[in-house]
Design a protein around this motif. Sequence first.
Motif, PDB file in Angstrom:
ATOM      1  N   LEU A  64      53.866  98.959 -20.937  1.00  0.00           N
ATOM      2  CA  LEU A  64      53.340  99.580 -19.728  1.00  0.00           C
ATOM      3  C   LEU A  64      53.893  98.943 -18.461  1.00  0.00           C
ATOM      4  CD1 LEU A  64      49.691  99.862 -20.987  1.00  0.00           C
ATOM      5  CD2 LEU A  64      51.289 101.738 -20.674  1.00  0.00           C
ATOM      6  N   TRP A  65      54.762  97.941 -18.628  1.00  0.00           N
ATOM      7  CA  TRP A  65      55.275  97.194 -17.492  1.00  0.00           C
ATOM      8  C   TRP A  65      55.817  98.021 -16.330  1.00  0.00           C
ATOM      9  CZ3 TRP A  65      54.147  93.336 -14.976  1.00  0.00           C
ATOM     10  CH2 TRP A  65      53.706  92.176 -15.590  1.00  0.00           C
ATOM     11  N   PRO A  66      56.696  99.013 -16.610  1.00  0.00           N
ATOM     12  CA  PRO A  66      57.267  99.764 -15.477  1.00  0.00           C
ATOM     13  C   PRO A  66      56.188 100.421 -14.614  1.00  0.00           C
ATOM     14  CG  PRO A  66      58.446 100.259 -17.494  1.00  0.00           C
ATOM     15  CD  PRO A  66      57.265  99.438 -17.886  1.00  0.00           C
ATOM     16  N   THR A  67      55.237 101.108 -15.254  1.00  0.00           N
ATOM     17  CA  THR A  67      54.195 101.792 -14.483  1.00  0.00           C
ATOM     18  C   THR A  67      53.339 100.784 -13.722  1.00  0.00           C
ATOM     19  OG1 THR A  67      54.122 103.332 -16.312  1.00  0.00           O
ATOM     20  CG2 THR A  67      52.415 103.569 -14.643  1.00  0.00           C
ATOM     21  N   ILE A  68      52.987  99.677 -14.399  1.00  0.00           N
ATOM     22  CA  ILE A  68      52.149  98.670 -13.742  1.00  0.00           C
ATOM     23  C   ILE A  68      52.848  98.117 -12.510  1.00  0.00           C
ATOM     24  CG2 ILE A  68      51.187  96.331 -13.973  1.00  0.00           C
ATOM     25  CD1 ILE A  68      50.507  97.013 -16.844  1.00  0.00           C
ATOM     26  N   SER A  69      54.134  97.765 -12.653  1.00  0.00           N
ATOM     27  CA  SER A  69      54.782  97.150 -11.490  1.00  0.00           C
ATOM     28  C   SER A  69      54.949  98.139 -10.347  1.00  0.00           C
ATOM     29  CB  SER A  69      56.117  96.491 -11.850  1.00  0.00           C
ATOM     30  OG  SER A  69      56.660  97.026 -12.997  1.00  0.00           O
ATOM     31  N   ILE A  70      55.326  99.382 -10.655  1.00  0.00           N
ATOM     32  CA  ILE A  70      55.472 100.372  -9.569  1.00  0.00           C
ATOM     33  C   ILE A  70      54.125 100.575  -8.869  1.00  0.00           C
ATOM     34  CG2 ILE A  70      55.975 102.788  -9.021  1.00  0.00           C
ATOM     35  CD1 ILE A  70      57.932 102.765 -11.405  1.00  0.00           C
ATOM     36  N   ALA A  71      53.057 100.692  -9.675  1.00  0.00           N
ATOM     37  CA  ALA A  71      51.730 100.952  -9.100  1.00  0.00           C
ATOM     38  C   ALA A  71      51.264  99.789  -8.227  1.00  0.00           C
ATOM     39  CB  ALA A  71      50.722 101.227 -10.207  1.00  0.00           C
ATOM     40  N   VAL A  72      51.459  98.548  -8.716  1.00  0.00           N
ATOM     41  CA  VAL A  72      50.985  97.391  -7.947  1.00  0.00           C
ATOM     42  C   VAL A  72      51.818  97.199  -6.679  1.00  0.00           C
ATOM     43  CG1 VAL A  72      50.674  94.883  -7.952  1.00  0.00           C
ATOM     44  CG2 VAL A  72      49.975  96.215  -9.935  1.00  0.00           C
ATOM     45  N   LEU A  73      53.149  97.319  -6.815  1.00  0.00           N
ATOM     46  CA  LEU A  73      54.019  97.107  -5.653  1.00  0.00           C
ATOM     47  C   LEU A  73      53.696  98.111  -4.555  1.00  0.00           C
ATOM     48  CD1 LEU A  73      57.522  96.312  -7.228  1.00  0.00           C
ATOM     49  CD2 LEU A  73      55.774  94.728  -6.426  1.00  0.00           C
ATOM     50  N   SER A  74      53.584  99.398  -4.915  1.00  0.00           N
ATOM     51  CA  SER A  74      53.347 100.380  -3.858  1.00  0.00           C
ATOM     52  C   SER A  74      51.895 100.365  -3.398  1.00  0.00           C
ATOM     53  CB  SER A  74      53.767 101.780  -4.311  1.00  0.00           C
ATOM     54  OG  SER A  74      53.347 102.009  -5.624  1.00  0.00           O
ATOM     55  N   GLY A  75      50.961 100.136  -4.334  1.00  0.00           N
ATOM     56  CA  GLY A  75      49.549 100.104  -3.957  1.00  0.00           C
ATOM     57  C   GLY A  75      49.243  98.979  -2.980  1.00  0.00           C
ATOM     58  N   GLY A  76      49.776  97.783  -3.261  1.00  0.00           N
ATOM     59  CA  GLY A  76      49.533  96.642  -2.389  1.00  0.00           C
ATOM     60  C   GLY A  76      50.105  96.867  -1.000  1.00  0.00           C
TER      61      GLY A  76
END
Lengths: 96, 239
Positions: B98-110
Amino acid sequence: MAWTGIIVPGPLIGMLLLLAVLIYPSRLTNLIQPVSTRLIQNLSLLFIPACVGAFFLSPSINLQLPMLLLTVVISTPLTMIAMTLLIRSIKGQQND
Amino acid sequence: MIELIMQQWQQITASSWLVVFSVLGFSAGIFIYRRSGKHPLCHPLIISTPLISLALYALDIDYGHYYQANGVFNWLLGAATVALAVPLSQQLKKLSVLWPTISIAVLSGGLFAAFSALIIGSWLSIEPIAIFSLAAKSVTTPIAMILTEQLGGLITLITVLVLFTGIIGIIVAQPIFNAFSLHDERWQGLILGVTAHAIGTLKAFEKSPRCGAFSTIGMGLNGIWTALFLIPLVEAFGP
């Protein structure tokens, strides 16, 4: 601490270092866990001194408080909606 | 190095009996919070801080004096930030695909959380010092306090705003997930962690351990990520 122009706070560097160590399986986790769990469970206690300061703000900052709270009320749901849409569009493409 | 240690030692030794106020207030807060069935509006901080301020007013104790007297707690905050690595490392080990989705979500969400606060804040023409105290609102309190200090904001303000963000977050979360039909508990947890930090994570653990695990990841990664971008972002923004 300044490093290549980006300022990273000291405790955060400590956290990253510990994370890097703990990612590899070792007995260290079992050793620190009792202490770290206690510390995190009672984290709220450590915020109290700063939080009490909210009742001792200067009048000019007090005037800003409604606007600050309004900003939070708008910005927080907006962020949640943006993240929800983003995750949905990624998941949609993967048919998951 | 020696100087740094001495500085910390002075912070600790500045503590005095006034610490009792914090401990008693916290105990009262925890007691009422548990009695209320852990209702978010009965958060220990919401209960304890008005009680302590009343006591300080009643006994005519200067706030600055009280804050200094709590040096041990302020010092422990650094240690507690380091300790956050323990739950984070345990959750990080559990996922891989799930790494790709998690990193995209956290980077843009933050980024979105901080940027939207700065935009809305300046649009409502809030003073710079207050905006500096607002930027770190989505990050867990120990990290938010450190960042706000470096930005030149007021740490007395950021603690309240972080708390408020968490409460608003858990109130609006479920209606938003329903409206946009996001039913996967893993992603609900991640969003709660990124936007509503520890309060969101508590809520996520109430749903399921899995939801809570993702929330821990969201909160931890967003804390690290925000610490990296926030200061350059605010400087570039220059309110």
